[in-house]
Design an enzyme around this catalytic site. Structure first.
Site, mmCIF file in Angstrom:
data_model
loop_
_atom_site.group_PDB
_atom_site.id
_atom_site.type_symbol
_atom_site.label_atom_id
_atom_site.label_comp_id
_atom_site.label_asym_id
_atom_site.label_seq_id
_atom_site.Cartn_x
_atom_site.Cartn_y
_atom_site.Cartn_z
ATOM 1 N N GLU A 103 12.736 3.287 13.818
ATOM 2 C CA GLU A 103 11.707 4.189 13.273
ATOM 3 C C GLU A 103 10.531 4.163 14.236
ATOM 4 O O GLU A 103 10.579 3.456 15.255
ATOM 5 C CB GLU A 103 11.274 3.736 11.867
ATOM 6 C CG GLU A 103 10.667 2.340 11.826
ATOM 7 C CD GLU A 103 10.227 1.904 10.426
ATOM 8 O OE1 GLU A 103 9.947 2.749 9.576
ATOM 9 O OE2 GLU A 103 10.145 0.679 10.212
ATOM 10 N N LEU B 9 11.155 1.377 7.043
ATOM 11 C CA LEU B 9 10.549 1.869 5.811
ATOM 12 C C LEU B 9 11.348 3.079 5.320
ATOM 13 O O LEU B 9 11.711 3.951 6.123
ATOM 14 C CB LEU B 9 9.093 2.284 6.068
ATOM 15 C CG LEU B 9 8.367 2.694 4.792
ATOM 16 C CD1 LEU B 9 8.046 1.470 3.932
ATOM 17 C CD2 LEU B 9 7.088 3.456 5.107
ATOM 18 N N TYR C 207 0.826 -1.205 0.000
ATOM 19 C CA TYR C 207 0.000 0.000 0.000
ATOM 20 C C TYR C 207 0.864 1.260 0.000
ATOM 21 O O TYR C 207 2.085 1.196 0.192
ATOM 22 C CB TYR C 207 -0.950 -0.005 1.206
ATOM 23 C CG TYR C 207 -0.308 0.367 2.532
ATOM 24 C CD1 TYR C 207 0.527 -0.515 3.188
ATOM 25 C CD2 TYR C 207 -0.521 1.620 3.112
ATOM 26 C CE1 TYR C 207 1.122 -0.172 4.399
ATOM 27 C CE2 TYR C 207 0.064 1.963 4.316
ATOM 28 C CZ TYR C 207 0.888 1.058 4.964
ATOM 29 O OH TYR C 207 1.487 1.410 6.149
ATOM 30 N N LYS D 239 6.468 -1.863 2.062
ATOM 31 C CA LYS D 239 5.261 -1.281 2.662
ATOM 32 C C LYS D 239 4.124 -2.286 2.480
ATOM 33 O O LYS D 239 3.187 -2.079 1.701
ATOM 34 C CB LYS D 239 4.956 0.084 2.023
ATOM 35 C CG LYS D 239 4.160 0.998 2.963
ATOM 36 C CD LYS D 239 4.267 2.429 2.507
ATOM 37 C CE LYS D 239 3.273 3.349 3.180
ATOM 38 N NZ LYS D 239 3.353 3.479 4.614
HETATM 39 N N1 PLP Z 1 7.757 4.134 8.924
HETATM 40 C C1 PLP Z 1 6.598 3.459 9.045
HETATM 41 C C2 PLP Z 1 6.589 2.155 9.784
HETATM 42 C C3 PLP Z 1 5.402 3.988 8.502
HETATM 43 O O1 PLP Z 1 4.254 3.301 8.610
HETATM 44 C C4 PLP Z 1 5.450 5.239 7.840
HETATM 45 C C5 PLP Z 1 4.250 5.835 7.257
HETATM 46 O O2 PLP Z 1 3.216 5.248 7.178
HETATM 47 C C6 PLP Z 1 6.671 5.910 7.742
HETATM 48 C C7 PLP Z 1 7.812 5.312 8.277
HETATM 49 C C8 PLP Z 1 6.768 7.250 7.040
HETATM 50 O O3 PLP Z 1 6.759 7.067 5.650
HETATM 51 P P1 PLP Z 1 6.286 8.229 4.655
HETATM 52 O O4 PLP Z 1 7.112 9.424 4.977
HETATM 53 O O5 PLP Z 1 6.592 7.669 3.307
HETATM 54 O O6 PLP Z 1 4.845 8.459 4.905
#
Ligand code: PLP
Length: 290
Positions: free
Chosen positions: A182, A206, A35, A150
């Site tokens: 994170e 991520l 997603y 993701k």
């Molecule tokens: N890390 C995780 C586990 C996340 O679920 C998300 C966002 O949903 C992020 C980092 C931040 O990613 P992004 O900046 O692409 O929204």
């Protein structure tokens, strides 16, 4: 004025209430899909190509073919945002490995992916609202080993996020063998002696679009930054801490595990990066041609 939420499902736009999926969908039975969440400011999606690149990387990582080109996705998502009234929104996109008649683990011989998108109005927090800061706690990493994907299988994140929320915190910082990776729904940054630090990209986190965007801003404005491991001790000594995510771009953290970060207020580096980020968002919004 739009009242009904419109979704996109397998090549058709329809009211969300009419968007039905089979219980045999592998997204339902296995969480077998990926997603994206994409911010939309004043009717325009922000960093769309980066999100679509990451969507394709996630699909490749789970051995699925990207179903659409970037051009086709852009057209679909622009149409969706318009149908849902433009303005500020967030888009959710999910692609699964489709229907599996007998719940076999093995991939179907012929995969017909399920392709879904929906967008919702969103009130983004103002700078003053964000500046109030958030409180976070450490949570133990209970995830699998491919956290850069993701994937729609979100259970470990749901449990860690719930643990943090039930303990009265806004977010959980995922710790693994003494190092912070994170947040449960965000990436992590700290600032120490004027240098920005964030954990390096790996399969343990991520590769956030907002994370990369902020590092790009730092690079462009010659603000020193390093991608390096962050220990619990580093967290406690940080002058500033932030988490980043597409729908809540840069949130200053004022407390970690009951320990005050810096002087307990959003710091000057956050202030600067917020303004730089907001400047980009405003440029985008002003370039809307309707
Ligand atoms: N890390 C995780 C586990 C996340 O679920 C998300 C966002 O949903 C992020 C980092 C931040 O990613 P992004 O900046 O692409 O929204």
């Amino acid at each position: 004025m739009t009242t009904q939420t419109i979704a996109f499902l397998n090549d058709a736009f329809l009211p969300i209430e009419e968007a039905h999926l089979s219980p045999l969908d592998r997204g339902f039975t296995f969480g077998d899909g990926v997603y994206e969440v994409i911010p939309v400011y004043n009717g325009r999606s922000f960093c769309l190509d980066a999100h679509l690149d990451r969507l394709n990387q996630s699909l490749n990582s789970i051995r699925m073919q990207p179903p659409y080109s970037h051009e086709k996705w852009t057209h679909i998502l622009d149409t969706l945002v318009k149908k849902n009234g433009a303005g500020d929104q967030w888009i959710y996109v999910q692609v699964t490995r489709g229907i599996e008649p007998k719940r076999e683990h093995q991939f179907p011989t012929q995969v017909i992916p399920t392709i879904f998108a929906v967008s919702y109005p969103k009130v983004y927090l103002t700078k003053a609202e964000q500046a109030k800061g958030i409180r976070v706690t450490a949570v133990t990493d209970i995830r699998w080993k491919l956290c850069h994907i993701k994937t729609a299988s979100r259970l470990a994140y749901v449990l860690m996020n719930q643990e943090a929320k039930e303990a009265g915190f806004d977010e959980g910082i995922i710790m693994n063998t003494g190092y912070a990776l994170e947040g449960t729904i965000s990436n992590l940054f700290i600032v120490r002696h004027g240098v920005i630090y964030t954990p390096p990209k790996s399969t343990q986190l991520l590769h956030g679009i907002t994370r990369d965007y902020i590092l790009g801003l730092a690079e462009q404005h010659k603000i020193p930054y390093r991608e390096s491991k962050i220990s619990e001790r580093d967290l406690l000594k940080a002058d500033e801490m932030w988490i980043t995510a597409s729908t809540r771009p840069i949130s200053p953290v004022i407390e970690f595990n009951g320990h005050t970060i810096g002087n307990g207020k959003a710091g000057p580096m956050w202030d600067r990066l917020w303004d730089l980020y907001a400047g980009q968002v405003n440029n985008l919004s002003m370039s809307v041609s309707n």
